[in-house]
Write a protein that holds these residues in place. Structure first.
Motif, PDB file in Angstrom:
ATOM      1  N   GLY A 229      24.763  19.477 -78.106  1.00 60.64           N
ATOM      2  CA  GLY A 229      25.074  18.626 -79.313  1.00 60.64           C
ATOM      3  C   GLY A 229      24.084  17.548 -79.336  1.00 60.64           C
ATOM      4  N   ASP A 230      24.334  16.355 -80.115  1.00 61.31           N
ATOM      5  CA  ASP A 230      23.476  15.490 -80.442  1.00 61.31           C
ATOM      6  C   ASP A 230      22.703  14.871 -79.162  1.00 61.31           C
ATOM      7  OD1 ASP A 230      22.663  13.116 -82.068  1.00 61.31           O
ATOM      8  OD2 ASP A 230      23.491  12.245 -80.299  1.00 61.31           O
ATOM      9  N   THR A 231      21.559  14.629 -79.062  1.00 65.33           N
ATOM     10  CA  THR A 231      20.852  14.453 -78.047  1.00 65.33           C
ATOM     11  C   THR A 231      21.070  13.419 -77.069  1.00 65.33           C
ATOM     12  OG1 THR A 231      18.550  15.674 -78.799  1.00 65.33           O
ATOM     13  CG2 THR A 231      18.386  13.983 -77.114  1.00 65.33           C
ATOM     14  N   GLU A 232      21.612  12.152 -77.918  1.00 63.48           N
ATOM     15  CA  GLU A 232      21.736  11.023 -77.371  1.00 63.48           C
ATOM     16  C   GLU A 232      23.020  11.165 -76.664  1.00 63.48           C
ATOM     17  OE1 GLU A 232      21.911   6.134 -78.346  1.00 63.48           O
ATOM     18  OE2 GLU A 232      21.311   7.666 -79.855  1.00 63.48           O
ATOM     19  N   LYS A 233      24.208  11.772 -77.172  1.00 63.55           N
ATOM     20  CA  LYS A 233      25.344  12.065 -76.571  1.00 63.55           C
ATOM     21  C   LYS A 233      25.098  12.889 -75.151  1.00 63.55           C
ATOM     22  CE  LYS A 233      30.028  14.090 -76.904  1.00 63.55           C
ATOM     23  NZ  LYS A 233      29.820  14.770 -75.688  1.00 63.55           N
ATOM     24  N   VAL A 234      24.246  14.049 -75.379  1.00 57.30           N
ATOM     25  CA  VAL A 234      23.991  14.837 -74.205  1.00 57.30           C
ATOM     26  C   VAL A 234      23.483  13.960 -72.877  1.00 57.30           C
ATOM     27  CG1 VAL A 234      22.853  17.029 -73.225  1.00 57.30           C
ATOM     28  CG2 VAL A 234      24.123  17.089 -75.521  1.00 57.30           C
ATOM     29  N   ILE A 235      22.480  13.330 -73.334  1.00 54.13           N
ATOM     30  CA  ILE A 235      21.794  12.680 -72.400  1.00 54.13           C
ATOM     31  C   ILE A 235      22.719  11.373 -71.665  1.00 54.13           C
ATOM     32  CG2 ILE A 235      20.121  10.587 -72.030  1.00 54.13           C
ATOM     33  CD1 ILE A 235      18.360  12.093 -73.818  1.00 54.13           C
ATOM     34  N   ASN A 236      23.744  11.004 -72.372  1.00 54.51           N
ATOM     35  CA  ASN A 236      24.663   9.913 -71.830  1.00 54.51           C
ATOM     36  C   ASN A 236      25.590  11.040 -70.885  1.00 54.51           C
ATOM     37  OD1 ASN A 236      23.642   7.760 -73.159  1.00 54.51           O
ATOM     38  ND2 ASN A 236      24.850   7.975 -74.964  1.00 54.51           N
ATOM     39  N   ASP A 237      25.992  12.006 -71.256  1.00 57.88           N
ATOM     40  CA  ASP A 237      26.709  12.756 -70.295  1.00 57.88           C
ATOM     41  C   ASP A 237      26.042  13.255 -69.319  1.00 57.88           C
ATOM     42  OD1 ASP A 237      28.831  12.898 -72.165  1.00 57.88           O
ATOM     43  OD2 ASP A 237      28.053  14.814 -73.159  1.00 57.88           O
ATOM     44  N   TYR A 238      24.892  13.372 -69.213  1.00 57.87           N
ATOM     45  CA  TYR A 238      24.162  13.678 -68.248  1.00 57.87           C
ATOM     46  C   TYR A 238      23.959  12.558 -67.172  1.00 57.87           C
ATOM     47  CZ  TYR A 238      19.796  14.841 -65.252  1.00 57.87           C
ATOM     48  OH  TYR A 238      18.953  15.301 -64.298  1.00 57.87           O
ATOM     49  N   LEU A 239      23.615  11.422 -67.572  1.00 61.10           N
ATOM     50  CA  LEU A 239      23.604  10.089 -66.759  1.00 61.10           C
ATOM     51  C   LEU A 239      25.009   9.737 -66.128  1.00 61.10           C
ATOM     52  CD1 LEU A 239      21.487   7.737 -69.115  1.00 61.10           C
ATOM     53  CD2 LEU A 239      20.667   9.367 -67.016  1.00 61.10           C
ATOM     54  N   ALA A 240      26.058   9.978 -66.949  1.00 58.62           N
ATOM     55  CA  ALA A 240      27.347  10.017 -66.457  1.00 58.62           C
ATOM     56  C   ALA A 240      27.565  10.943 -65.314  1.00 58.62           C
ATOM     57  CB  ALA A 240      28.430  10.055 -67.435  1.00 58.62           C
ATOM     58  N   MET A 241      27.102  12.245 -65.555  1.00 57.90           N
ATOM     59  CA  MET A 241      27.323  13.106 -64.472  1.00 57.90           C
ATOM     60  C   MET A 241      26.566  12.920 -63.073  1.00 57.90           C
ATOM     61  SD  MET A 241      26.345  17.005 -64.630  1.00 57.90           S
ATOM     62  CE  MET A 241      24.492  17.003 -64.317  1.00 57.90           C
ATOM     63  N   LEU A 242      25.594  12.202 -63.204  1.00 57.74           N
ATOM     64  CA  LEU A 242      24.619  11.891 -62.309  1.00 57.74           C
ATOM     65  C   LEU A 242      25.189  10.669 -61.234  1.00 57.74           C
ATOM     66  CD1 LEU A 242      21.048  12.026 -63.430  1.00 57.74           C
ATOM     67  CD2 LEU A 242      21.805  13.557 -62.114  1.00 57.74           C
ATOM     68  N   GLN A 243      25.868   9.694 -62.077  1.00 59.76           N
ATOM     69  CA  GLN A 243      26.537   8.766 -61.468  1.00 59.76           C
ATOM     70  C   GLN A 243      27.809   9.242 -60.818  1.00 59.76           C
ATOM     71  OE1 GLN A 243      27.629   5.848 -64.568  1.00 59.76           O
ATOM     72  NE2 GLN A 243      25.591   4.846 -64.563  1.00 59.76           N
TER      73      GLN A 243
END
Length: 245
Positions: A229-243
């Motif tokens: 979906g929206d790139t900013e949201k997907v990036i935030n999901d990715y960063l949360a996953m990495l954490q």
């Protein structure tokens, strides 16, 4: 209107547990029927569409299936199941410079590489000066490629590829070519193609570049789409996953 339709594709690889280096070892393995490998699913049941004129980012950790997906779109690999439909001419930026001949000059290599990309000689004649000007290598056009640095090789390959006239670009981490000023030139070129209505699929770990180029993105993990979906949201999901990892 869709430029790319990916329908439920999966791709697996066999990872050997033990390397067999002789004919005897291979024959013994067949006789014993030993299953000395494991199956690794690089992609599993992946489906999505990319609209014409859209720039889609694909992000995820190493080994998540990003490059495998791009190679399937580029017909370098074939999926074990599912289907891919592509509309229009496609240019892939996967392994820049494949087919370059070090004993030939840069000029000769531009024509060779252009033919690999499917360009007609008349078209290359028209854009020849533009290719070398963009790569900033005009004064080296008659130098043998074996005397080029790796960065010069990549700049020449990238410049040749972007002067093709495709409808869709498949890009895998090529903005690390050259110094910062040349990287900016590459990003500007992609933004130009985007403004012209070209379709772009962009795989990268450079999240800021993904955010700049792509309005919509996909997060892959272990061969599956986690979110899209929206790139900013997907990036935030990715960063949360990495954490969490």
């Amino acid at each position: 209107m869709s430029a790319i339709i990916v329908d439920n594709i999966s791709k697996k690889f066999r990872i050997p547990h033990e390397k067999k280096t002789t004919v005897f070892q291979n024959i013994v393995g067949l006789i014993k029927r030993q299953f000395d490998y494991e199956e690794f699913w690089a992609l599993k049941d992946v489906s999505f569409e990319v609209n014409k004129g859209e720039a889609l980012g694909i992000i995820g950790r190493n080994g998540s299936g990003k490059s495998t997906l791009l190679k399937i779109l580029a017909l370098v690999l074939y999926s074990d199941s599912g289907s891919v439909a592509m509309d229009g001419k496609v240019a892939s930026f996967l392994e820049l410079g494949v087919g370059f001949q070090p004993e030939l000059t840069a000029k000769e290599n531009v024509y060779i590489y252009s033919s690999i990309l499917g360009l007609r000689r008349k078209h290359v004649d028209k854009v020849y000066d533009d290719i070398f000007d963009f790569a900033e290598l005009k004064k080296f056009e008659n130098m043998k490629l074996k005397n080029f640095s790796s960065g010069m090789n990549l700049r020449l390959a990238f410049s040749t590829a972007v002067h093709a006239t495709p409808d869709t670009f498949l890009i895998d981490e090529v903005f690390a070519v050259g110094d910062e000023s040349f990287q900016k030139k590459c990003r500007d070129k992609m933004n130009q193609f985007k403004a012209e209505g070209k379709t772009i699929v962009f795989v990268s770990h450079a999240l800021n570049t993904v955010k700049e180029l792509c309005q919509r993105s996909m997060l892959l993990n272990e061969g599956r789409i986690v979110t899209m979906g929206d790139t900013e949201k997907v990036i935030n999901d990715y960063l949360a996953m990495l954490q969490q990892k």
